[in-house]
Design an enzyme around this catalytic site. Structure first.
Site, PDB file in Angstrom:
ATOM      1  N   GLU A   1       0.959  -1.588   0.142  1.00 31.92           N
ATOM      2  CA  GLU A   1      -0.345   0.353   0.526  1.00 31.92           C
ATOM      3  C   GLU A   1       0.656   1.138   0.602  1.00 31.92           C
ATOM      4  O   GLU A   1       1.601   1.167   1.157  1.00 31.92           O
ATOM      5  CB  GLU A   1      -0.897   0.067   1.465  1.00 31.92           C
ATOM      6  CG  GLU A   1      -1.374   1.324   0.779  1.00 31.92           C
ATOM      7  CD  GLU A   1      -2.744   1.326   2.165  1.00 31.92           C
ATOM      8  OE1 GLU A   1      -3.690   2.552   1.793  1.00 31.92           O
ATOM      9  OE2 GLU A   1      -2.614   1.002   3.463  1.00 31.92           O
TER      10      GLU A   1
ATOM     11  N   GLU B   1       4.614   4.634   3.747  1.00 29.02           N
ATOM     12  CA  GLU B   1       4.335   6.527   4.206  1.00 29.02           C
ATOM     13  C   GLU B   1       5.169   7.279   4.033  1.00 29.02           C
ATOM     14  O   GLU B   1       7.006   6.757   4.882  1.00 29.02           O
ATOM     15  CB  GLU B   1       3.811   5.752   5.242  1.00 29.02           C
ATOM     16  CG  GLU B   1       3.575   7.479   6.016  1.00 29.02           C
ATOM     17  CD  GLU B   1       2.420   8.563   5.481  1.00 29.02           C
ATOM     18  OE1 GLU B   1       1.401   8.176   4.284  1.00 29.02           O
ATOM     19  OE2 GLU B   1       2.945   9.673   4.663  1.00 29.02           O
TER      20      GLU B   1
ATOM     21  N   ASP C   1      -2.837  11.690  -2.154  1.00 36.95           N
ATOM     22  CA  ASP C   1      -3.020  13.060  -2.193  1.00 36.95           C
ATOM     23  C   ASP C   1      -3.640  13.937  -2.984  1.00 36.95           C
ATOM     24  O   ASP C   1      -2.455  13.041  -4.578  1.00 36.95           O
ATOM     25  CB  ASP C   1      -2.218  13.981  -2.045  1.00 36.95           C
ATOM     26  CG  ASP C   1      -1.616  13.491  -0.331  1.00 36.95           C
ATOM     27  OD1 ASP C   1      -2.522  13.006   0.679  1.00 36.95           O
ATOM     28  OD2 ASP C   1      -0.394  13.966   0.119  1.00 36.95           O
TER      29      ASP C   1
ATOM     30  N   LYS D   1      -3.215  20.890  -8.566  1.00 45.77           N
ATOM     31  CA  LYS D   1      -2.518  22.367  -9.329  1.00 45.77           C
ATOM     32  C   LYS D   1      -1.740  21.061 -11.044  1.00 45.77           C
ATOM     33  O   LYS D   1      -1.499  20.282 -10.068  1.00 45.77           O
ATOM     34  CB  LYS D   1      -1.477  22.706  -9.174  1.00 45.77           C
ATOM     35  CG  LYS D   1      -1.943  23.567  -8.071  1.00 45.77           C
ATOM     36  CD  LYS D   1      -0.785  24.880  -7.537  1.00 45.77           C
ATOM     37  CE  LYS D   1      -1.336  25.614  -6.591  1.00 45.77           C
ATOM     38  NZ  LYS D   1      -0.936  26.568  -5.634  1.00 45.77           N
TER      39      LYS D   1
ATOM     40  N   ASP E   1     -11.807   9.514  -2.790  1.00 48.42           N
ATOM     41  CA  ASP E   1     -14.086  10.230  -2.544  1.00 48.42           C
ATOM     42  C   ASP E   1     -13.265  12.068  -2.866  1.00 48.42           C
ATOM     43  O   ASP E   1     -14.322  12.097  -3.720  1.00 48.42           O
ATOM     44  CB  ASP E   1     -14.069  10.830  -0.811  1.00 48.42           C
ATOM     45  CG  ASP E   1     -13.038  11.503  -0.818  1.00 48.42           C
ATOM     46  OD1 ASP E   1     -12.012  12.138  -1.063  1.00 48.42           O
ATOM     47  OD2 ASP E   1     -13.334  13.119  -0.320  1.00 48.42           O
TER      48      ASP E   1
ATOM     49  N   TYR F   1     -10.110   7.233   5.809  1.00 47.00           N
ATOM     50  CA  TYR F   1     -10.249   8.925   5.368  1.00 47.00           C
ATOM     51  C   TYR F   1     -11.789   8.259   5.004  1.00 47.00           C
ATOM     52  O   TYR F   1     -12.601   9.211   4.220  1.00 47.00           O
ATOM     53  CB  TYR F   1      -8.696   8.917   4.435  1.00 47.00           C
ATOM     54  CG  TYR F   1      -8.235   9.790   4.251  1.00 47.00           C
ATOM     55  CD1 TYR F   1      -6.765  10.294   5.783  1.00 47.00           C
ATOM     56  CD2 TYR F   1      -8.263  11.669   3.807  1.00 47.00           C
ATOM     57  CE1 TYR F   1      -6.984  10.775   5.725  1.00 47.00           C
ATOM     58  CE2 TYR F   1      -7.636  12.410   4.121  1.00 47.00           C
ATOM     59  CZ  TYR F   1      -6.569  12.623   5.071  1.00 47.00           C
ATOM     60  OH  TYR F   1      -5.621  12.966   5.546  1.00 47.00           O
TER      61      TYR F   1
END
Ligand code: SAM
Length: 212
Positions: free
Chosen positions: A43, A68, A117, A121, A153, A194
């Site tokens: 992951e 991470e 994330d 932009k 989402d 999340y």
């Protein structure tokens, strides 16, 4: 998600038996990092690790690695692992852009991207974990029949990803614009931190599965 000013985080990560501090040293021999030689799933951007811990507990027939970037976030997963240790799960604190330095060709069976994330932009598009630049990296480490699973989402990121993946030469095996109301794709779904937060606000969850 980034938790600032946790001075013990780096040291805790460096000394934790659940973290691999020299991931490059395992390139081509990741099976040696675990007690059993089993298929390896990864992951990327695992956050506090809830999804991966649940998945690893349910699937002792696989090994799992959580990546991470921030030690302050990873710290939370380490604290949970101390309470409920799992022999088939390890963590790496690194930026996923170095993925090909850490994994060899055909070394990974499946990649999970959860609530990545969005980098809204345009000039940051290549930093999105579903950009073609990242899919080129996945291509270099995933087994031939390997898959990438992506949940979010964020509608803009999802629409970008659904367009970008075929551009990268991959195909979409499955796609839903409302995972929690899609009986087939939601079967066995494990919620991330999340996912719980955003779905409880009424946001639909998008998911796609991609392969070559
Ligand atoms: N997957 C978790 C969930 O669904 O609850 C966390 C989602 S959070 C929005 C995204 C996480 O990915 C953050 O913890 C961030 O630090 C991590 N991340 C983003 N880009 C990364 C990268 N290039 N390499 C490693 N981690 C990354």
């Amino acid at each position: 998600m980034r938790l600032r000013n946790i001075p013990i985080a780096k040291e805790t990560v460096m000394t934790s038996p659940y973290c691999i501090n020299d991931p490059n040293a395992y390139k081509g021999r990741w099976q040696e990092a675990f007690p059993l030689a089993l298929p390896l799933s990864v992951e990327i951007g695992m956050g506090k690790g809830r999804f991966l811990m649940e998945l690893a507990a349910l699937h002792p027939e696989n090994n799992y690695l959580g990546i991470e970037r921030y030690s302050s976030v990873l710290l939370r997963a380490l604290q949970k692992m101390e309470e409920f240790p799992l022999s088939n799960l390890k963590f790496i604190c690194m930026d996923a852009s170095d993925l090909t330095e850490v994994f060899d060709k055909n070394e990974v069976s499946r990649i999970y991207l959860n609530f990545s994330d969005p980098w809204p932009k345009e000039r940051h598009a290549k930093r999105r974990l579903t950009s073609h630049q990242f899919f080129e990296r996945y291509d270099r480490v995933l087994k031939e029949d390997g898959q990438v699973e992506f949940k979010t989402d964020n509608r803009d990121l999802f629409l970008f990803s659904a367009k970008e993946i075929p551009v990268a030469g991959w195909r979409l095996d499955a796609i839903t614009y409302d995972l929690h109301h899609d009986e087939k794709m939601n079967e066995g779904n494990i919620m991330t931190e999340y996912e719980e937060k955003f779905s409880s606000k009424g946001n639909p969850i998008y998911k796609l599965v991609a392969s070559r």
